[in-house]
Design a protein around this motif. Structure first.
Motif, mmCIF file in Angstrom:
data_model
loop_
_atom_site.group_PDB
_atom_site.id
_atom_site.type_symbol
_atom_site.label_atom_id
_atom_site.label_comp_id
_atom_site.label_asym_id
_atom_site.label_seq_id
_atom_site.Cartn_x
_atom_site.Cartn_y
_atom_site.Cartn_z
ATOM 1 N N CYS A 27 0.832 -1.223 0.000
ATOM 2 C CA CYS A 27 0.000 0.000 0.000
ATOM 3 C C CYS A 27 0.860 1.265 0.000
ATOM 4 N N ARG A 28 1.950 1.218 -0.716
ATOM 5 C CA ARG A 28 2.927 2.312 -0.712
ATOM 6 C C ARG A 28 2.330 3.635 -1.184
ATOM 7 N N SER A 29 1.493 3.605 -2.212
ATOM 8 C CA SER A 29 0.950 4.868 -2.736
ATOM 9 C C SER A 29 0.064 5.562 -1.702
ATOM 10 N N LEU A 30 -0.751 4.797 -0.986
ATOM 11 C CA LEU A 30 -1.586 5.398 0.067
ATOM 12 C C LEU A 30 -0.735 5.874 1.239
ATOM 13 N N GLN A 31 0.331 5.162 1.529
ATOM 14 C CA GLN A 31 1.228 5.585 2.601
ATOM 15 C C GLN A 31 1.862 6.933 2.250
ATOM 16 N N MET A 32 2.290 7.081 1.004
ATOM 17 C CA MET A 32 2.905 8.340 0.580
ATOM 18 C C MET A 32 1.879 9.474 0.565
ATOM 19 N N THR A 33 0.648 9.172 0.160
ATOM 20 C CA THR A 33 -0.415 10.177 0.174
ATOM 21 C C THR A 33 -0.705 10.629 1.596
ATOM 22 N N PHE A 34 -0.770 9.679 2.526
ATOM 23 C CA PHE A 34 -1.015 10.002 3.930
ATOM 24 C C PHE A 34 0.123 10.849 4.490
ATOM 25 N N PHE A 35 1.356 10.467 4.163
ATOM 26 C CA PHE A 35 2.513 11.219 4.626
ATOM 27 C C PHE A 35 2.476 12.657 4.100
ATOM 28 N N ALA A 36 2.161 12.818 2.818
ATOM 29 C CA ALA A 36 2.090 14.149 2.216
ATOM 30 C C ALA A 36 0.991 14.982 2.871
ATOM 31 N N CYS A 37 -0.128 14.361 3.163
ATOM 32 C CA CYS A 37 -1.224 15.063 3.821
ATOM 33 C C CYS A 37 -0.805 15.541 5.208
ATOM 34 N N LYS A 38 -0.191 14.660 5.977
ATOM 35 C CA LYS A 38 0.255 15.031 7.326
ATOM 36 C C LYS A 38 1.330 16.113 7.272
ATOM 37 N N ARG A 39 2.237 16.005 6.296
ATOM 38 C CA ARG A 39 3.299 17.000 6.160
ATOM 39 C C ARG A 39 2.712 18.362 5.810
ATOM 40 N N SER A 40 1.676 18.385 4.985
ATOM 41 C CA SER A 40 1.054 19.662 4.633
ATOM 42 C C SER A 40 0.396 20.295 5.852
ATOM 43 N N MET A 41 -0.114 19.482 6.757
ATOM 44 C CA MET A 41 -0.708 20.018 7.981
ATOM 45 C C MET A 41 0.361 20.663 8.857
ATOM 46 N N VAL A 42 1.526 20.052 8.920
ATOM 47 C CA VAL A 42 2.629 20.605 9.710
ATOM 48 C C VAL A 42 3.090 21.915 9.101
ATOM 49 N N SER A 43 3.163 21.984 7.773
ATOM 50 C CA SER A 43 3.601 23.202 7.093
ATOM 51 C C SER A 43 2.649 24.357 7.380
ATOM 52 N N VAL A 44 1.350 24.093 7.354
ATOM 53 C CA VAL A 44 0.365 25.136 7.624
ATOM 54 C C VAL A 44 0.498 25.599 9.071
ATOM 55 N N ARG A 45 0.687 24.699 9.991
ATOM 56 C CA ARG A 45 0.827 25.088 11.409
ATOM 57 C C ARG A 45 2.068 25.949 11.621
ATOM 58 N N SER A 46 3.155 25.603 10.944
ATOM 59 C CA SER A 46 4.382 26.379 11.126
ATOM 60 C C SER A 46 4.219 27.794 10.590
#
Length: 75
Positions: free
Chosen positions: A48-67
């Motif tokens: 399920c690598r593609s979904l894992q990468m999508t989830f990671f990108a989503c979480k990373r975008s949340m961190v970027s917005v918070r910063s």
């Protein structure tokens, strides 16, 4: 095919739909069903690598917005 747009219970957490799709993908994978491995172990093996990468990108975008908000408050 991602299912996060279909009727589901609201997770309320960030990236909840993608998280649920990743969970389902792992639970339905041959790694879990046929080899009786844990979903965590299957994830480490690259299932399920593609979904894992999508989830990671989503979480990373949340961190970027918070910063952005936290650095803007220091002005």
């Amino acid at each position: 095919m991602p299912k996060y747009y279909e009727d589901k219970e609201e997770d309320g957490r960030a990236c909840g739909g993608v998280r649920e799709d990743l969970r389902q993908c792992l639970l339905e994978s041959p790694c879990v069903l046929q080899e009786n491995k844990s979903p965590k172990q299957c994830l480490r093996e690259g299932h399920c690598r593609s979904l894992q990468m999508t989830f990671f990108a989503c979480k990373r975008s949340m961190v970027s917005v918070r910063s952005v908000f936290s650095s803007a408050s220091g002005l």
